[in-house]
Design an enzyme around this catalytic site. Structure first.
Site, PDB file in Angstrom:
ATOM      1  N   PHE A   1       0.821  -1.223  -0.115  1.00 39.09           N
ATOM      2  CA  PHE A   1       0.054   0.030   0.075  1.00 39.09           C
ATOM      3  C   PHE A   1       0.851   1.432  -0.075  1.00 39.09           C
ATOM      4  O   PHE A   1       1.980   1.248   0.026  1.00 39.09           O
ATOM      5  CB  PHE A   1      -0.979   0.117   1.104  1.00 39.09           C
ATOM      6  CG  PHE A   1      -1.823  -1.146   1.335  1.00 39.09           C
ATOM      7  CD1 PHE A   1      -2.858  -1.596   0.705  1.00 39.09           C
ATOM      8  CD2 PHE A   1      -1.530  -2.231   2.275  1.00 39.09           C
ATOM      9  CE1 PHE A   1      -3.940  -2.427   0.840  1.00 39.09           C
ATOM     10  CE2 PHE A   1      -2.059  -3.337   2.075  1.00 39.09           C
ATOM     11  CZ  PHE A   1      -3.332  -3.745   1.846  1.00 39.09           C
TER      12      PHE A   1
ATOM     13  N   SER B   1      -6.575  -7.583  -1.112  1.00 37.36           N
ATOM     14  CA  SER B   1      -6.240  -7.189   0.016  1.00 37.36           C
ATOM     15  C   SER B   1      -6.866  -5.639   0.135  1.00 37.36           C
ATOM     16  O   SER B   1      -6.714  -4.840  -0.779  1.00 37.36           O
ATOM     17  CB  SER B   1      -4.766  -7.138   0.241  1.00 37.36           C
ATOM     18  OG  SER B   1      -4.601  -8.483   0.419  1.00 37.36           O
TER      19      SER B   1
ATOM     20  N   CYS C   1      -3.737  -4.726   6.837  1.00 42.60           N
ATOM     21  CA  CYS C   1      -4.137  -5.493   5.458  1.00 42.60           C
ATOM     22  C   CYS C   1      -4.959  -6.582   5.985  1.00 42.60           C
ATOM     23  O   CYS C   1      -4.686  -7.477   6.506  1.00 42.60           O
ATOM     24  CB  CYS C   1      -2.919  -6.031   4.939  1.00 42.60           C
ATOM     25  SG  CYS C   1      -3.133  -6.976   3.384  1.00 42.60           S
TER      26      CYS C   1
ATOM     27  N   THR D   1      -7.904  -9.471   4.133  1.00 43.50           N
ATOM     28  CA  THR D   1      -8.375  -9.959   2.856  1.00 43.50           C
ATOM     29  C   THR D   1     -10.087  -9.854   2.675  1.00 43.50           C
ATOM     30  O   THR D   1     -10.808 -10.253   3.372  1.00 43.50           O
ATOM     31  CB  THR D   1      -8.016 -11.493   2.679  1.00 43.50           C
ATOM     32  OG1 THR D   1      -6.628 -11.719   2.918  1.00 43.50           O
ATOM     33  CG2 THR D   1      -8.654 -12.309   1.509  1.00 43.50           C
TER      34      THR D   1
ATOM     35  N   ALA E   1      -8.219 -12.235  12.290  1.00 37.16           N
ATOM     36  CA  ALA E   1      -7.542 -13.384  13.230  1.00 37.16           C
ATOM     37  C   ALA E   1      -7.475 -12.726  14.722  1.00 37.16           C
ATOM     38  O   ALA E   1      -7.424 -11.715  14.729  1.00 37.16           O
ATOM     39  CB  ALA E   1      -6.042 -13.808  12.501  1.00 37.16           C
TER      40      ALA E   1
ATOM     41  N   HIS F   1       1.082  -4.511   7.725  1.00 40.18           N
ATOM     42  CA  HIS F   1       1.563  -5.075   8.915  1.00 40.18           C
ATOM     43  C   HIS F   1       1.841  -4.297  10.053  1.00 40.18           C
ATOM     44  O   HIS F   1       2.669  -3.665  10.332  1.00 40.18           O
ATOM     45  CB  HIS F   1       2.827  -6.046   8.399  1.00 40.18           C
ATOM     46  CG  HIS F   1       2.759  -6.796   7.222  1.00 40.18           C
ATOM     47  ND1 HIS F   1       3.687  -7.260   6.545  1.00 40.18           N
ATOM     48  CD2 HIS F   1       1.658  -7.230   6.655  1.00 40.18           C
ATOM     49  CE1 HIS F   1       3.400  -7.930   5.552  1.00 40.18           C
ATOM     50  NE2 HIS F   1       2.033  -7.880   5.374  1.00 40.18           N
TER      51      HIS F   1
ATOM     52  N   THR G   1       4.559  12.211   7.716  1.00 33.69           N
ATOM     53  CA  THR G   1       5.666  12.635   8.167  1.00 33.69           C
ATOM     54  C   THR G   1       5.978  13.074   9.532  1.00 33.69           C
ATOM     55  O   THR G   1       5.243  14.041  10.213  1.00 33.69           O
ATOM     56  CB  THR G   1       6.196  13.927   7.386  1.00 33.69           C
ATOM     57  OG1 THR G   1       6.188  13.486   5.908  1.00 33.69           O
ATOM     58  CG2 THR G   1       7.546  14.273   7.611  1.00 33.69           C
TER      59      THR G   1
END
Length: 280
Positions: free
Chosen positions: A73, A112, A119, A121, A137, A175, A220
């Site tokens: 991404f 995704s 991220c 699914t 999960a 992640h 930033t």
């Protein structure tokens, strides 16, 4: 031993052999409709992973047994989605149903989508209802702030980049490394200062003027306050209207993903890679 010579003209005079029609095998006709049908009552076989997914132009779903493909991404949020349902599904999993429009354009099962920088699914989607469902999960719920969401909550959404996409932000994997807590929000003109507190294990990768993904938004870093275990950033007026961060209150959590380059540098230094180069 006599050797026979043939010319091209002699070949042309040789009659072509004929074959009776009965000797030609005709391939069996293939039915335009597949003979295999999916029965939702039974769990799909592992062989289904190697078969093309049967699609309905309006509604699609994917089972939990299909593998997840990692994507990339940019941290440029495409739209704000609204949580419609979040909780335990009928099959025992933990699902989240989200209303959205932009990210459903050209969506496929297994795609995704980053939800607040996580991220996830696409397991189901319905273009008529403008919504999609993702599975969560247990590890995802432990590592992210998604567990704090509920029906009506707004979330940042971004589809995975394609080879032709513009890289407007920075490399975001989706992640989540951990969470941070908003400790202050201070306006300055039409901009907004936000300070976030996080653990030392993440703060060591955060540097002034470096990249960081906060709830999936590429930002930033302005300053890092090691003694307070905090860092801050500023949101301009346009960004405030496009992301979910300004809607959160002091004390709420945000998902954090540090720049992956810092992790690679740390890994190389700790492995003795630099020393091996010096000695060579």
């Amino acid at each position: 031993m006599a050797i026979s010579c043939f010319s091209l003209t002699s070949f042309s005079k040789i009659p072509k052999p004929t074959f009776p029609r009965a000797s030609i095998l005709t391939p069996p006709a293939i039915s335009p409709k597949p003979h295999l049908k999916f029965n939702p009552i039974f769990k799909p076989s592992t062989l289904s992973l190697f078969l093309p997914i049967q699609k309905n132009p309006k509604t699609h779903f994917r089972t939990r047994f299909e593998s997840h493909i990692c994507c990339l991404f940019t941290g440029i949020v495409e739209e704000l989605g609204e949580i419609k349902q979040l909780g335990i599904a009928e099959d025992g999993g933990f699902d989240m149903r989200i209303a959205a429009k932009t990210v459903l354009e050209g969506v496929n099962l297994g795609d995704s989508i980053a939800v607040n920088g996580t991220c996830l699914t696409v397991a189901k989607f319905d273009t008529q209802l403008s919504e999609f469902t993702v599975g969560l999960a247990p590890e995802t719920l432990r590592k992210t702030s998604l567990i704090e969401l509920g029906p009506g909550s707004l979330v940042n959404l971004e589809r995975a980049v394609q080879p032709t996409s513009r890289m407007g932000g920075h490399f975001v994997q989706g992640h989540v490394d951990g969470t941070g807590e908003i400790v202050s929000k201070e306006p300055e003109g039409d901009s907004l200062w936000i300070k976030v507190k996080t653990g030392k294990e993440l703060l060591k990768y955060i540097v002034p003027k470096g990249f960081i993904a906060v709830d999936g938004t590429s930002l930033t870093v302005v300053d890092v306050f090691d003694d307070e275990e905090c860092f801050n950033f500023m949101l301009v007026a346009y960004t405030q209207e496009k992301v979910v961060i300004p809607l959160k209150n002091v004390g709420q959590k945000v998902n954090l993903e540090v720049d992956i380059l810092g992790k690679y540098v740390e890994r190389l230094l700790s492995s003795g890679f630099v020393d091996s180069i010096k000695s060579s």
